[in-house]
Design a protein around this motif. Structure first.
Motif, PDB file in Angstrom:
ATOM      1  N   GLY A   1      -0.566   7.389   5.587  1.00 59.13           N
ATOM      2  CA  GLY A   1       0.334   6.483   6.309  1.00 59.13           C
ATOM      3  C   GLY A   1      -0.505   5.601   7.213  1.00 59.13           C
ATOM      4  O   GLY A   1      -1.713   5.794   7.332  1.00 59.13           O
ATOM      5  N   PRO A   2       0.134   4.621   7.865  1.00 60.20           N
ATOM      6  CA  PRO A   2      -0.630   3.694   8.711  1.00 60.20           C
ATOM      7  C   PRO A   2      -1.352   4.443   9.835  1.00 60.20           C
ATOM      8  O   PRO A   2      -0.761   5.316  10.472  1.00 60.20           O
ATOM      9  N   THR A   3      -2.616   4.104  10.081  1.00 62.10           N
ATOM     10  CA  THR A   3      -3.360   4.783  11.154  1.00 62.10           C
ATOM     11  C   THR A   3      -2.816   4.379  12.517  1.00 62.10           C
ATOM     12  O   THR A   3      -3.056   5.060  13.507  1.00 62.10           O
ATOM     13  N   VAL A   4      -2.070   3.263  12.559  1.00 64.02           N
ATOM     14  CA  VAL A   4      -1.545   2.783  13.835  1.00 64.02           C
ATOM     15  C   VAL A   4      -0.110   3.249  14.084  1.00 64.02           C
ATOM     16  O   VAL A   4       0.475   2.936  15.114  1.00 64.02           O
ATOM     17  N   ARG A   5       0.449   3.971  13.132  1.00 67.34           N
ATOM     18  CA  ARG A   5       1.792   4.524  13.308  1.00 67.34           C
ATOM     19  C   ARG A   5       1.803   5.933  12.713  1.00 67.34           C
ATOM     20  O   ARG A   5       2.191   6.134  11.574  1.00 67.34           O
TER      21      ARG A   5
ATOM     22  N   GLU B   1      -5.561  -3.860  18.638  1.00 71.76           N
ATOM     23  CA  GLU B   1      -5.099  -2.962  19.706  1.00 71.76           C
ATOM     24  C   GLU B   1      -6.233  -2.605  20.652  1.00 71.76           C
ATOM     25  O   GLU B   1      -6.065  -2.588  21.878  1.00 71.76           O
TER      26      GLU B   1
ATOM     27  N   ARG C   1      12.503   1.405   8.509  1.00 75.34           N
ATOM     28  CA  ARG C   1      12.149   2.467   9.458  1.00 75.34           C
ATOM     29  C   ARG C   1      12.294   2.019  10.908  1.00 75.34           C
ATOM     30  O   ARG C   1      11.476   2.349  11.755  1.00 75.34           O
TER      31      ARG C   1
ATOM     32  N   LEU D   1       0.815  -1.213   0.000  1.00 73.93           N
ATOM     33  CA  LEU D   1       0.000   0.000   0.000  1.00 73.93           C
ATOM     34  C   LEU D   1       0.856   1.274   0.000  1.00 73.93           C
ATOM     35  O   LEU D   1       0.591   2.210  -0.751  1.00 73.93           O
ATOM     36  N   HIS D   2       1.877   1.318   0.838  1.00 70.50           N
ATOM     37  CA  HIS D   2       2.680   2.538   0.952  1.00 70.50           C
ATOM     38  C   HIS D   2       3.999   2.468   0.208  1.00 70.50           C
ATOM     39  O   HIS D   2       4.593   3.493  -0.089  1.00 70.50           O
TER      40      HIS D   2
ATOM     41  N   TRP E   1       9.111  -0.842   4.419  1.00 65.32           N
ATOM     42  CA  TRP E   1       9.474   0.379   3.700  1.00 65.32           C
ATOM     43  C   TRP E   1      10.799   0.282   2.933  1.00 65.32           C
ATOM     44  O   TRP E   1      11.487   1.308   2.770  1.00 65.32           O
TER      45      TRP E   1
ATOM     46  N   LEU F   1       4.871   7.449  10.948  1.00 68.44           N
ATOM     47  CA  LEU F   1       5.376   6.929   9.677  1.00 68.44           C
ATOM     48  C   LEU F   1       4.512   7.404   8.515  1.00 68.44           C
ATOM     49  O   LEU F   1       3.338   7.719   8.697  1.00 68.44           O
ATOM     50  N   GLY F   2       5.098   7.404   7.340  1.00 69.45           N
ATOM     51  CA  GLY F   2       4.335   7.769   6.149  1.00 69.45           C
ATOM     52  C   GLY F   2       4.225   9.276   5.999  1.00 69.45           C
ATOM     53  O   GLY F   2       4.889  10.044   6.701  1.00 69.45           O
TER      54      GLY F   2
ATOM     55  N   ARG G   1      -9.136  -2.545   8.206  1.00 63.15           N
ATOM     56  CA  ARG G   1      -7.990  -2.581   9.108  1.00 63.15           C
ATOM     57  C   ARG G   1      -8.115  -3.743  10.090  1.00 63.15           C
ATOM     58  O   ARG G   1      -9.219  -4.082  10.507  1.00 63.15           O
TER      59      ARG G   1
ATOM     60  N   TYR H   1     -16.682  -0.901  12.544  1.00 60.87           N
ATOM     61  CA  TYR H   1     -15.388  -0.694  13.210  1.00 60.87           C
ATOM     62  C   TYR H   1     -15.615  -0.229  14.644  1.00 60.87           C
ATOM     63  O   TYR H   1     -14.944  -0.692  15.569  1.00 60.87           O
TER      64      TYR H   1
ATOM     65  N   ASP I   1      -3.868  -1.057   7.060  1.00 63.67           N
ATOM     66  CA  ASP I   1      -2.822  -0.094   7.394  1.00 63.67           C
ATOM     67  C   ASP I   1      -1.578  -0.264   6.528  1.00 63.67           C
ATOM     68  O   ASP I   1      -0.774   0.656   6.409  1.00 63.67           O
TER      69      ASP I   1
ATOM     70  N   ILE J   1      -7.596   9.839  10.383  1.00 65.44           N
ATOM     71  CA  ILE J   1      -8.596   8.768  10.467  1.00 65.44           C
ATOM     72  C   ILE J   1      -8.618   8.231  11.902  1.00 65.44           C
ATOM     73  O   ILE J   1      -7.564   7.938  12.469  1.00 65.44           O
ATOM     74  N   ALA J   2      -9.813   8.108  12.453  1.00 67.66           N
ATOM     75  CA  ALA J   2      -9.925   7.666  13.854  1.00 67.66           C
ATOM     76  C   ALA J   2      -9.404   6.243  14.019  1.00 67.66           C
ATOM     77  O   ALA J   2      -9.519   5.422  13.118  1.00 67.66           O
ATOM     78  N   VAL J   3      -8.809   5.991  15.165  1.00 70.35           N
ATOM     79  CA  VAL J   3      -8.307   4.652  15.457  1.00 70.35           C
ATOM     80  C   VAL J   3      -9.020   4.058  16.656  1.00 70.35           C
ATOM     81  O   VAL J   3      -9.556   2.962  16.613  1.00 70.35           O
TER      82      VAL J   3
ATOM     83  N   ILE K   1      -5.735   6.110   3.690  1.00 73.17           N
ATOM     84  CA  ILE K   1      -4.614   5.561   4.479  1.00 73.17           C
ATOM     85  C   ILE K   1      -3.334   5.598   3.647  1.00 73.17           C
ATOM     86  O   ILE K   1      -2.262   5.955   4.139  1.00 73.17           O
TER      87      ILE K   1
ATOM     88  N   PRO L   1      -5.595  -1.997  14.315  1.00 70.38           N
ATOM     89  CA  PRO L   1      -6.224  -1.197  15.383  1.00 70.38           C
ATOM     90  C   PRO L   1      -7.374  -1.932  16.082  1.00 70.38           C
ATOM     91  O   PRO L   1      -7.651  -1.641  17.245  1.00 70.38           O
TER      92      PRO L   1
END
Ligand code: SF4
Lengths: 557, 110
Positions: free
Chosen positions: B84-88, A433, A80, A49-50, A95, B91-92, A427, A507, A419, B105-107, B80, A430
């Motif tokens: 970048g990652p919503t959990v980091r 988490e 990273r 994705l990134h 990355w 980063l990004g 996702r 979610y 993510d 974006i809400a986590v 996203i 999260p």
């Protein structure tokens, strides 16, 4: 540990040189992306994705301190500062730059590692029990067989372009910690009545869009026939597996369409027709490879340590760590320590470079240099002397790695999901988490007892949700993330695919739904010793359905 | 529906966006917003040339909309990818101030 011989090293070095040339030609424009893509995938490099993502193989989840330090260095220098340990006992870097990957592969080759066959329609990294060689209930160490299969399958000319990817897992203990029945081939080490070692062979397991538990095709396969029989299975699959529809291309579909009896007959016929001498696995070769995995000479020690007992009495968190993350070793006075990569509120399986270095140091100081990666996305220090536990615990705690939750509700498997993953529909990290934050790693989680929550961010099921006691699958409905919950799945010797409990949850509401499920279980369990899975098997879906959809306002229907 | 054109830079994989000058920027906010299908088609053709010149890979159009005065990708996946990652959050693009200007974006639980 297995060590490369000259042939292995030359082979891996040659691959690095070959890939370096391919990358150079791609960057110079001499190869188009279409021409280059198969080459990069053959070397574990995806476009995610990134960014690019590099998946590095950790054969059967065993590595040493030197290799772990190299993984840390790669994370620091080329990525990273962290890596992600996966459900296939691999590590992924999220990355890396394409131009750096030949150097990364050269770094890996310098410590006998590579990324070959971590992608593509070939035989992937062979996985095994993460407690191999130390488990109490072990019949034989599965890793020599996994290593033999790895050598045999590396760049196997006949099996490099299969209809689809192909996964093999080997388990050597009576308790299945390798989820072998969710693999294309699952090998369970067994002894026959004569005491000889062999394998019960399961075929056609797999998760993804159409989940199946593997079916037993052989109750006892003699050790010497291992490669011949696996080859026979692959041959039948290679010839008859579907190539017209990638969703129907795995051997599980072939098994389903042909039925167990027919496929079994074809495998046996193929096996009988071949010249046995060609792929005979002589006991001397097994012994030669097994010698690499000989357990370290552990000094026999008392099975009780005063130091540990004193610390247990005065430190409740240490006591929790002992209860959850410490498993007896087959050598008295030693233990196996599970290093949880599930700190509350952090991405499951992620590990920083500094943490990797800390684990490498601990392995060197206290675990004969050995480390394991589990499919549950944790690390293992397999040979720790009981009396060293307080020191190991303190050092783990100092780098945030002493979460006392192994096997509990907050020890969640979660794939990268939306993510990171280009294929994801929702996702997963999260969600993991938030569930972990809800239940924590303290008294509440301990009271719930063993409970495996597994989360995937799409139907590909990398997070093994089908075999989670509570499985969560992230989907997309009308542009919104939706989570489908399954209950009663199991990945052990009594493997089962979870049953869908009902319509999905948003979610926002999915964590509350998990809470409702857990409360329902706590309310109906016979006593604290009846686990979630046992209780589910006794009562079925009904009470959970009722709690989720009739009594609670939490559902989104 | 307005679009922007995105791709990954070949050499390092970094997510990039096509600008009005037909260059590629790491900053989402530099992306040229293409008002209609004809504009998207023309911009995609230019992007395809850059792919053929081995500057970028995986070129595609992303639907965007305006929310609270900010241009944002419509789909969560693209939001996203652009941030970048919503959990980091470290980063990004979000970590470098190169992501969409809208609220993250809400986590967690509200
Ligand atoms: S399950 Fe889907 S989202 Fe998760 S890692 Fe696999 S492909 Fe990606």
């Amino acid at each position: 540990m297995y060590h490369y011989d000259d042939f292995d090293q030359a082979f891996v070095d040659a691959r690095v040189a070959q890939f370096r040339d391919q990358v150079d030609r791609r960057l110079a424009g001499d190869l188009t992306e279409e021409q280059f893509r198969p080459h990069r995938l053959m070397n574990g490099l995806y476009l995610q994705l990134h960014a690019y993502m590099l998946r590095v193989a950790i054969p059967y989840g065993t590595l040493d301190a030197r290799q772990m330090r190299k993984l840390a260095e790669i994370a620091r220098v080329y990525d990273r500062g962290y890596g992600h340990f996966t459900t296939r006992q691999n590590i992924q870097y999220n990355w890396p730059a394409l131009k750096d990957t030949p150097d990364i592969l050269a770094e890996l080759a310098s410590v006998e590692m590579h990324a070959i066959q971590t992608s593509g329609n070939c035989i992937r990294n062979v996985t095994a029990d993460h407690f191999a060689g130390v488990a109490h209930d072990e019949i034989a160490d599965p890793r020599p067989y996994a290593e033999i299969l790895r050598q045999w399958s590396s760049l196997h000319p006949e099996f490099s372009f299969l209809p689809r990817k192909f996964k093999i897992a080997v388990n050597g203990a009576t308790h299945d910690r390798a989820v072998i029945q969710a693999h294309d081939i699952g090998l369970q080490v067994v002894r026959n009545e004569g005491g000889e070692i062999g394998f019960a062979v399961y075929v056609g397991g797999g998760l993804g869009r159409t989940p199946f538990v593997g079916r037993k095709v052989r109750a006892f396969l003699p050790e010497r026939d291992l490669l011949g029989y696996v080859e026979a299975i692959l041959r039948v699959y290679n010839l008859e597996g579907r190539r017209d529809n990638k969703y129907k291309a795995r051997i599980k579909i072939l098994m389903h369409e042909k039925t167990l009896e027919t496929l079994k007959g074809e495998i046996e016929a193929e096996f009988e027709a071949r010249d046995r001498a060609l792929l005979d696995l002589p006991p001397e070769e097994v012994a030669r490879v097994a010698a690499f995995f000989a357990p370290p000479a552990l000094e026999l020690k008392k099975p009780v340590s005063d130091r540990v007992e004193r610390r247990r009495d005065k430190d409740a968190r240490f006591a929790s760590f002992l209860a959850a993350n410490v498993t007896p070793h087959k050598a008295p006075g030693h233990v196996v320590v599970t290093v949880s990569l599930k700190p509350i509120g952090a991405p499951p399986g992620d590990c920083s470079a500094d943490q990797m270095d800390a684990v490498a140091d601990l392995a060197e100081d206290y675990s004969h240099g050995e480390i394991r990666v589990s499919h549950e996305q944790n690390l293992i220090l397999p040979h720790v002397a009981l009396g060293d536990l307080p020191a190991v615990y303190d050092r783990l705690a100092s780098v945030g790695l002493a979460t006392p939750n192994a096997g509990q509700i907050s020890d969640i498997i979660a794939c990268p999901g939306l993510d990171y993953c280009a294929l994801a529909t929702a996702r997963s990290i999260p969600v993991a988490e938030r569930i972990a934050q809800k239940f924590g790693d303290g008294a509440k989680a301990r009271a719930i007892g063993p409970l495996k929550v597994k989360i995937s961010g799409c139907i590909n099921a990398c997070g093994h949700h089908h075999v989670g006691h509570i499985g969560i699958l992230g989907l997309e409905r009308a542009g919104e993330e939706t989570y489908q919950i399954t209950l009663g799945g199991s990945g052990d010797e009594n493997a089962a695919i979870g049953q869908i409990v009902g319509p999905g949850f948003s979610y926002e509401n999915v964590v509350e739904a998990v809470e409702t499920i857990v409360e329902t279980y706590m309310g109906l369990r016979a006593d604290a010793s009846e686990t979630f899975l046992d209780a589910f098997r006794r009562v079925g879906l009904a009470p959970f359905k009722e709690a989720l959809y009739e009594r609670s306002a939490g559902s989104d229907i | 529906m307005p679009d922007i054109i995105t791709a990954n830079r070949l050499a390092d994989g970094v997510v990039v966006f096509q600008t009005a000058e037909s260059t590629w920027s790491e900053d989402f906010n530099d992306a040229e917003v293409l008002p209609d299908a004809a504009a998207t088609k023309a911009a995609s053709a230019r992007a395809a040339e850059d792919a053929a010149r081995n500057l970028v890979v995986d070129v595609y159009a992303v639907a965007v909309e305006t929310r609270n005065g900010h241009v944002v990708p419509k789909a969560l996946r693209e939001a996203i990818r652009a941030a970048g990652p919503t959990v980091r959050r470290d980063l990004g693009k979000q970590a470098q101030g190169l992501g969409p200007r809208s609220a993250p974006i809400a986590v967690g639980d509200a």
